[in-house]
Motif scaffolding. Structure first.
Motif, PDB file in Angstrom:
ATOM      1  N   ASN A 229      28.259  39.411  48.356  1.00  0.00           N
ATOM      2  CA  ASN A 229      28.622  40.694  47.768  1.00  0.00           C
ATOM      3  C   ASN A 229      30.026  41.129  48.169  1.00  0.00           C
ATOM      4  O   ASN A 229      30.774  41.687  47.365  1.00  0.00           O
ATOM      5  CB  ASN A 229      27.615  41.767  48.205  1.00  0.00           C
ATOM      6  N   PHE A 233      33.348  38.931  44.582  1.00  0.00           N
ATOM      7  CA  PHE A 233      33.566  39.685  43.352  1.00  0.00           C
ATOM      8  C   PHE A 233      35.040  40.062  43.240  1.00  0.00           C
ATOM      9  O   PHE A 233      35.692  40.366  44.236  1.00  0.00           O
ATOM     10  CB  PHE A 233      32.703  40.952  43.330  1.00  0.00           C
ATOM     11  N   HIS A 237      35.138  43.554  39.115  1.00  0.00           N
ATOM     12  CA  HIS A 237      33.704  43.472  39.403  1.00  0.00           C
ATOM     13  C   HIS A 237      33.042  42.217  38.828  1.00  0.00           C
ATOM     14  O   HIS A 237      31.815  42.112  38.851  1.00  0.00           O
ATOM     15  CB  HIS A 237      32.962  44.724  38.942  1.00  0.00           C
ATOM     16  N   LYS A 304      27.401  45.363  41.173  1.00  0.00           N
ATOM     17  CA  LYS A 304      26.990  44.136  41.849  1.00  0.00           C
ATOM     18  C   LYS A 304      25.472  43.961  41.792  1.00  0.00           C
ATOM     19  O   LYS A 304      24.971  42.850  41.584  1.00  0.00           O
ATOM     20  CB  LYS A 304      27.488  44.149  43.302  1.00  0.00           C
TER      21      LYS A 304
END
Length: 326
Positions: A229, A233, A237, A304
């Protein structure tokens, strides 16, 4: 890192005197992050970090955090070391807060992580997990699945003010995670907050891991999910599978993931997204008046979370089921 508690030069000079690190020359608050009050301190003998512990950090946990850093460094993990007073104490009190002096590591954190950075942090995380296996102290993860509902309850009434429909999204996802969360994966010491601003690099080479104040005992693969996470990214996003493959390959070369860990990784990544979404949401809604702090956007983790909800297998993160690159 942030500044919630102001410290005068006179207070700070008196505080550092027993540490034998020289005379105070200058200091400044560090505004990044959201947890403790942090200062960069320059003395006649070098540069140091001063941390005043507040918010979610309990004073009783500090021996665990400081002891862990000492343990890891003794086993080759580059991380800051607590400075002891001449009486051998690592902890003191300043401005009514528990406080510690930590030595300074060279390096900068990557504002735009590249593939080499992701590989470096994957390798370092695996080596930290291995080194942590022999650490005798334990600390439960208060921000694992059992801690998410109390966070949600703090924010649920105003969640839709941040984004329409957010309360329902969180309600449904929390029910799914509470129902499905695994309990039988390999456990150990995890960093639990290994974001780019907690990893220092000189060029593309990792020079140290910092900020162990969420470290605890939990599933090792959950720590990997947190890093997916945090590192994989893009600013728009979108998920960068090349970065994820580099991180996972570097990790598994040092510590292979079991078949069960690989199967659970998409669910763990959803949980990691939920954890940071909730803590960011609570912080966003409750910034202390006058605090020198930049709350982080919780909606980043909504995006996410939605990505991970659509992941079928670990292959979608760039890792073959065997544990090697696709």
């Amino acid at each position: 890192m942030a500044v919630y508690t102001d410290v005068s030069a006179e207070e700070l000079a008196a505080f550092i005197a027993p540490y034998g690190i020289g005379e105070l020359l200058s200091y400044k608050g560090i505004a990044e992050g959201v947890e403790n009050s942090n200062f960069l301190v320059h003395t006649s003998r070098g540069s140091f970090f001063l941390t005043l512990y507040e918010k979610r950090v309990r004073a009783g946990d500090l021996p665990f955090f400081l002891g862990l850093m000492t343990h890891l460094a003794a086993r080759g993990i580059r991380c800051p070391q607590p400075v002891k007073t001449t009486a051998g104490e690592m902890l003191g009190e300043l401005a009514g807060r528990p406080a510690a002096i930590i030595d300074f590591l060279e390096g900068v954190w990557p504002r735009r992580p590249n593939v080499a950075h992701c590989a470096g942090v994957g390798q370092a995380l695996a080596n930290m997990h291995i080194a942590g296996q022999s650490f005798a102290m334990t600390r439960a993860n208060a921000l694992s699945v059992s801690g998410w509902r109390p966070l949600f309850e703090q924010a649920s009434a105003r969640a839709n003010d941040v984004q329409y429909g957010l309360a329902d999204l969180l309600t449904n996802e929390l029910e799914h995670l509470e129902r499905s969360w695994p309990t039988d994966l390999p456990q150990g010491i995890i960093h639990a907050d290994l974001f780019p601003d907690n990893a220092l690099f000189i060029g593309d080479k990792l020079s140290g891991l910092i900020d162990f104040y969420f470290a605890c005992n939990d599933m090792l693969a959950y720590d990997v999910a947190i890093c997916l996470n945090a590192w994989c990214f893009e600013p728009d996003h979108s998920f960068n599978v090349t970065k994820a493959r580099a991180l996972l390959n570097a990790y598994t070369r040092e510590r292979p993931l079991s078949a069960a860990e690989q199967d659970a990784l998409p669910l763990l990544a959803r949980g990691a997204a939920m954890r940071f979404l909730l803590t960011r949401l609570v912080d966003w809604l409750n910034v202390p008046p006058g605090a020198l702090v930049r709350p982080k956007d919780p909606l980043e983790y909504v995006r996410k979370l939605r990505f991970h909800q659509n992941v079928a297998t670990v292959r979608d993160y760039g890792l073959a089921q065997s544990g090697y690159a696709a």
